[in-house]
Scaffold this motif. Structure first.
Motif: not given
Lengths: 418, 657, 263
Positions: A313-321, A342-345, C252-263
């Protein structure tokens, strides 16, 4: 057995005397000093560091984890003192946002400020005001007492499940007329408080203080000029407060007594909520997105990348390349030359981190790097760096997330069956 | 009546009539040009036409030796023959010497036309086909007809040779030849280039270009005009319209255009031909050269009072241009493509508000913060917090100065972490050479280069006048900058707003310091290095030598790329091209990096922050990109030089290694 | 959309750039104009309450709205610290307006965001805040459908009765570029407005915004050792963790996502 502390002078003597044959055996356990305080033997803890110097890790990361968890478990059982307001001298009304029925940080901060206002210029038990929380709609949170709610007015009805600011504004006017509170506080948020507060201000013909972020003795400091200036002005009756305007209540428990409410007059609203519309994460502008999965030159399988984004459920981003190579459209480019995000993750897959890219993600909260090169700049910046083949890691991540979703679903179904 | 008498009679009538028609055509063509806006008429330039043709034009043509010889023969033969034909057959000056001369000139032209024919056998893709394929035949017929016609008159052949049959053939040949060469010249045939080209050389909008001069700065426009920029063909200046007619469709511009090579929808030749279509009316179906990549020929039409953009020319075409000036430099007819493109961009930006890509954001930032990326203007000097720079100003408490030898122009590299490294290197070098310099600090604004090339003349003029009024408050001898774009702007484009400065690019300035032994460079390093000429330093300002001198002073033997100096390919970073970001088949910097890789160099030296960013943006592995200042700092021998009474004594601490 | 009978007016203010603090076209107001132009094209009216400087270089902020293709801006001339709400309400009461578009809040001054609410109250109109789009207008039933912007790109669909006031969010479509030529040639039609000075705000102290201190994690520890541990744990743990191996990485990535409440 009694928990009274008893001294054992002989044991203490042995513990002090490092030459005593029994010394080693005795100091393994906890050692108490002459005053009964627990003493740490610095000679036996820690390890020898690379320079030959003794190092003691106090972070708790290495050996104390067990102790720490035990301690926190006992701490949660601590019963906080109850703060009672029997005869409130006045009221401070807080209208809660209650996003999906729960208090959020902003609500708690607002309550914290309300408690400050209710209890200033007075002693412990006399003359203090009571904080009245007003909750519209479903209320799932059971921690209202710990958040500082002295009195609660809960208005729940089918229609409050929707966005109906006109009705709420009307209800509030009724309540305010009844309670005549000294202050009315609302979170100046986009989750309803900001809107409702301004409607109320216009209806009550009260000039509100908006964007309040600090309370001084008789004045408040507000953000003006869209955040560019600080306006110091007298306290006003109606205040829309910002997040972190005050510490939330943490030391006390409150009564949380519900005040029964007469059914309010129904308003013939001019606004009608038609419900939220589902938004494709990729339709969210990058700058607004809270969770971005960003792909770069190191991605071989773009189909998998898109699949991962949709599963997460993430928004897609990309590098310039990636954009230059035509794998992603230009408006998805992150960085100083693309969009500042400004994403949270922010998960950077196969992006080594050109300076312009790093500038663009400067305001991201948590950065995750998935990369084959451990020495790249993105890994240096990231909070978590996964070193390895991105295709495999993403595949495994998708599996894990799907498992989790499945597990959640079964739990939900289980509860709904009960 | 014998056939020769008939021919003589007939030719008088035919040529007189053809000349009349040609004159009528010429007037019609001139009327087309006169639809344009008024512009200074440089009458004296008309006298210079022969010289400009023989020197300036041939200087460009001679880059292709084959073509230059061919053209000398053909064009020289034709001009001479025409004059003689008119003398002989219209004014009836029956002098034997003229007849012999005509025989010679037509032979010369015939030889030329054979070479034209050979070249046209397998024409390279940059040449236009269609009517241009006909031209060598016409040339041949014209020259051959007059050659044969003249033979009897010289007495080599008896008169009446061939009888009526030959006479008829000659008449046919002469009608064809004269039709193409005289009539076609002013009625839209391929020979139009000779007529319009000659006038264009005389009446060129940039008279300074001739005689090894330079004129590369864009021309300012009056911002209070009713219409800003060019919307329709008639909004061009009349001499620009004339210049479009001069195009000979040789396609040298196309060969040199980076956008065309990258598959972006721009072909300078087609653009100029489209302008001709716009001026005269019609569609582009007859265009017989390479199309704009990705856009089919025959789908667009135009007219003198029909808007150009998105009717005759797609807006993407205009915005693909990097303003690298390679087309202008390669054009033997001295056509100013970049001027025309910027004129049309001006209308797009200032009247329609349709700058593509991030253009509008950049322009808004420039007006709000004086830098293109919208950074806090008071953070302009943050990068130099540790540099302890002297700043121009009147605040004595801050140790500001009002006078220094050198004003170091920082440019927008101040906000870019990569190019700050170059700036630091320059400062160290200036200090090593003990140069008394100061900077403008926060009072420095963007030079306006980007705004101007994006068509926002208003923002450019605001930035230019502010910068000029800031600089005029202080005394300095020279402005030094690392940014060729700022260098060009301040040197060539601020003049129109009253800013006359001695501006130097850092390579030029350092080259002087090295010559004067004020900077000593270690020349023992062996670097596999090539140098990329920035357009705005090279083609715009003719500075090819100073950077090379500096590199050679470091002991570097430059592995030159095929496209270097005046034919250097753009990095793709000019003219706002990275901002408008028009998609193509490949990226210009990738192509340029491929040129670098071809030389097997490990380092590509650059002299421009924009080139630096564009080339560093190429995916690794690739050669390292370094500014010359950075390389110099690596090679700098510290301790430098002590001036003693006997001369220069070198402190050889580092050099002995 | 052809809404020729609709009377739409957008209220514009002079914005202020966040870093240079120079006057500019306010971002939300510009989006409001963009929305208005898309709705009714040339019929969009534009209103500004304030004074127009005689110096052309000071007019650029207002003129940049004209540069979006407006032929004129109606100007209600009032002194600098006058209350704009009263002036605007007085003017709008005399017009028959279907839709009023504004920004959510001003870029300078008190920036309370109250203006649309106060106008709605005074004019008795419906009010909707932070809209991203007007989906449709049903002139027969006098209703419109709008999309309201919620945090992180979410949208809520609302039906609203005409006439209404809508404040336009940053999530609305980007405003078109302001072109210099039309901006210079656009006209201001000024009327003098009776003004009431805002007395209350004169006593306030205004300063540049101070950076707010970052809130520290509240440590509910009872002993010094615990507080010390909690304070130092953050510095050493978490930041810059490097994980190797597919399984560990994904976890590790999943844990972070859970911690941040995204999954």
């Amino acid at each position: 057995m009694s928990e009274l502390f008893r001294r054992d002078p002989r044991a203490q003597w042995i513990a002090r005397n490092r030459l005593h044959p029994m010394h080693q055996a005795l100091v393994i356990g906890p050692v108490f000093g002459p005053s009964g305080l627990l003493r740490k033997n610095l000679h036996i803890i820690g390890f020898i560091g690379p320079n030959g110097l003794k190092r003691i890790d106090r972070s708790g990361a290495s050996n104390d984890s067990e102790q720490g968890s035990r301690r926190s478990a006992t701490a949660s059982e601590v019963i906080l003192p109850l703060h009672q307001v029997i005869e409130p001298a006045f009221y401070v009304v807080v209208v809660l946002d209650l996003v999906s029925g729960r208090l959020n940080g902003h609500d708690k901060d607002t309550l914290g400020l309300a408690q400050q206002l209710a209890n200033r210029n007075c002693g412990n038990d006399n003359g203090g005001g009571a904080v009245v929380a007003i909750a519209f709609g479903e209320l799932k949170d059971d921690s209202l007492d710990k958040a500082g709610v002295d009195r609660l007015i809960h208005i729940n009805d089918e229609q409050y499940a929707h966005y109906n600011p006109e009705q709420r504004c009307n209800d509030l006017q009724g309540i305010i007329a009844e309670l005549d509170p000294q202050h009315i506080l609302l979170p100046d948020s986009i989750n309803g408080g900001g809107d409702l507060g301004r409607r109320l201000a216009a209806a009550m013909k009260q000039r509100p203080a908006c964007g309040v972020w600090k309370l001084n003795d008789d004045s408040v400091v507000c953000r003006g000029s869209a955040g560019k200036s600080d306006i110091t002005r007298p306290l006003s009756k109606l205040m829309l407060v910002m997040e972190e305007c005050s510490e939330p209540v943490s030391e006390t428990r409150h009564e949380n007594i519900e005040i029964p409410q007469k059914s309010s007059r129904l308003v013939d609203g001019k606004l009608l909520d038609q419900g939220n519309i589902s938004v494709d994460p990729n339709a969210i502008p990058l700058a607004e997105a809270g969770f971005i999965l960003s792909g770069g030159n190191g991605i071989n399988d773009w189909a998998q990348f898109h699949h991962t984004a949709s599963v997460l459920g993430a928004t897609e981003g990309a590098s310039r390349v990636a954009v230059d190579d035509g794998n992603m459209p230009r408006e998805r480019q992150v960085g100083a030359t693309g969009t500042w995000v400004t994403a949270q993750v922010y998960i950077a897959v196969g992006i080594s981190g050109a300076i312009q890219h790093m500038q663009g993600i400067g305001q991201c909260d948590k950065v995750v790097a998935i990369n084959t090169d451990e020495g790249c700049d993105m890994v240096k910046r990231a909070d978590i760096s996964a070193i390895g083949d991105s295709t495999e890691i993403l595949a495994r991540l998708v599996e894990l997330v799907e498992q989790r979703k499945l597990a959640k679903q079964t739990i939900n179904e289980g509860t709904s069956n009960e | 009546m014998s056939s020769s008498e008939f021919l003589s009679q007939f030719l008088f009538t035919l040529i007189s009539f053809a000349i009349l028609l040609t004159l009528v055509g010429a007037v019609k063509r001139m009327l087309l040009w006169s639809q344009g806006q008024s512009s200074t008429i440089h009458w004296l330039g008309l006298l210079q036409i022969p010289r400009r043709y023989l020197v300036d034009l041939h200087h460009v043509v001679a880059r292709d030796k084959y073509m230059s010889n061919t053209h000398v023969a053909t064009a020289g033969g034709f001009v001479l023959s025409s004059i003689l034909i008119i003398l002989l057959y219209v004014f009836q000056l029956k002098l034997q010497i003229l007849t012999w001369a005509l025989l010679g000139s037509s032979l010369l032209m015939f030889v030329g036309s054979i070479f034209v024919m050979i070249r046209r056998r397998n024409p390279p893709p940059n040449l236009s086909l269609g009517k241009w394929q006909r031209l060598p035949k016409s040339l041949m017929v014209f020259s051959l007809s007059f050659f044969i016609l003249t033979l009897p008159a010289t007495g080599i052949l008896p008169s009446d040779t061939g009888g009526w049959l030959l006479a008829v053939l000659l008449v046919a040949g002469i009608i064809w030849g004269i039709g193409e060469m005289f009539f076609g010249m002013t009625w839209g045939g391929p020979m139009k280039h000779a007529f319009a080209g000659a006038l264009h050389l005389g009446l060129h909008r940039r008279q300074e270009r001739f005689g090894n001069g330079q004129s590369t700065g864009l021309k300012a426009i009056d911002l209070s005009a009713k219409k800003l920029g060019v919307e329709k063909p008639i909004d061009f200046k009349w001499n620009q319209l004339l210049s479009f007619d001069a195009c000979v469709e040789c396609g040298r511009c196309e060969n040199n255009c980076p956008a065309f090579a990258a598959g972006q929808p721009l072909n300078p030749k087609k653009l100029i031909q489209d302008m001709v279509i716009g001026m005269a009316g019609g569609d582009d179906a007859k265009f017989a050269g390479s199309p704009y990549p990705g856009i089919k020929v025959g789908t667009h039409k135009g007219g003198a009072i029909i808007p150009i953009v998105n009717v005759l020319v797609e807006s993407d075409t205009l915005w693909s241009c990097t303003t690298c000036r390679a087309c202008v430099d390669a054009c033997p007819m001295m056509i100013e493509h970049v001027d025309a493109i910027v004129d049309m961009r001006r209308f797009e930006t200032m009247e329609k508000g349709q700058t593509p890509g991030k253009g509008s954001e950049i322009l808004e930032n420039l007006s709000a913060t004086d830098n293109p990326n919208g950074f806090d203007p008071s953070s302009r000097m943050n990068w130099a917090a540790d540099q302890n720079l002297t700043v121009f100003g009147h605040d004595e408490k801050k140790q500001e100065v009002t006078e220094a030898d050198v004003l170091l122009w920082i440019g927008d590299a101040a906000f870019d972490m990569r190019n700050q490294r170059t700036l630091r290197a320059i400062i160290k070098l200036l200090r090593a050479a003990d140069v008394n310099f100061a900077v403008l600090g926060d009072a420095e604004f963007d030079s306006g280069d980007l705004a101007r090339r994006l068509g926002d003349e208003a923002t450019f003029q605001r930035l230019a006048t502010s910068n000029i009024s800031t600089m005029n408050k202080y005394q300095f001898k020279t402005i030094v900058t690392a940014d060729p774009h700022a260098f060009h702007c301040i040197k060539n484009e601020y003049v129109e707003f009253g800013g006359n400065y001695n501006v130097m690019h850092h390579t030029g300035f350092f080259a002087d310091l090295v010559t004067e032994n004020k900077l000593l460079l270690d020349n023992s390093k062996e670097l596999a290095l090539t140098y990329h000429d920035p357009c705005y330093l090279g083609r715009y300002n003719g500075e090819y030598d100073a950077p090379r001198f500096l590199l050679e002073s470091m002991g570097v033997k430059i592995k030159e790329m095929d496209r270097s100096k005046s034919t250097a390919r753009c990095c793709g970073g000019g003219g706002g091209a990275p901002v408008t970001d028009i998609p193509g088949k490949q990226r210009i910097p990738d192509m340029r990096m491929a040129d670098v890789v071809e030389t097997k160099a490990e380092i590509v030296a650059v002299a421009c922050p924009q080139c630096n960013l564009m080339l560093e943006g190429v995916v690794e592995p690739r050669p390292e990109v370094k500014d010359i200042a950075e390389l110099m700092l690596d090679a700098l021998i510290e301790g430098g030089i002590e001036n003693t009474g006997e001369g220069v004594v070198v402190n050889m601490v580092g050099a002995q290694l | 959309m052809s809404n020729n009978n609709l009377s739409v007016i957008s209220l514009v203010s002079i914005g202020e750039h966040p870093t240079s603090r120079r006057p500019r076209r306010a971002e939300q107001d510009a989006r409001a104009i963009e929305l208005g132009i898309k709705l009714v094209g040339d019929n969009l009216q534009t209103l500004h309450a304030g004074k127009l400087s005689d110096d052309p270089s000071q007019q650029t902020a207002l003129r940049s709205y004209l540069g979006m293709g407006l032929s004129e801006i109606h100007l209600l001339e009032m002194s600098e610290n006058a209350d704009a709400v009263l002036v605007i309400a007085e003017y709008l009461k005399q017009q028959k307006i279907d839709i009023i578009l504004t920004g959510v809040r001003a870029e300078n001054g008190e920036s309370s965001g109250m203006l649309p609410y106060l106008l709605a109250e005074q004019l008795g109109m419906a009010m909707v805040t932070s809209i991203a789009e007007i989906l449709s207008i049903d002139e027969v039933n006098q209703q419109a459908e709008v999309l309201q912007a919620l945090p992180r790109g979410q949208r809520r669909k609302l039906k609203i009765d005409l006439p209404f006031i809508a404040s336009v969010d940053m999530a609305a479509a980007m405003p078109r570029q302001s072109a210099f030529g039309p901006a210079m040639r656009g006209q201001f039609e000024a009327t003098q407005a009776a003004t009431v000075t805002d007395q209350e705000s004169s006593g306030w102290q205004v300063a540049d915004a101070k950076k707010r201190p970052k809130r520290l994690k509240i440590i509910k520890a009872k002993t010094a050792a615990d507080r010390f541990k909690a304070a130092t744990a953050k510095a050493s743990g978490g930041g810059g963790k490097v994980v190797h191996g597919v399984e560990e990485s994904a976890q590790a990535i999943l844990d972070l996502l859970v911690e941040e409440g995204l999954v």
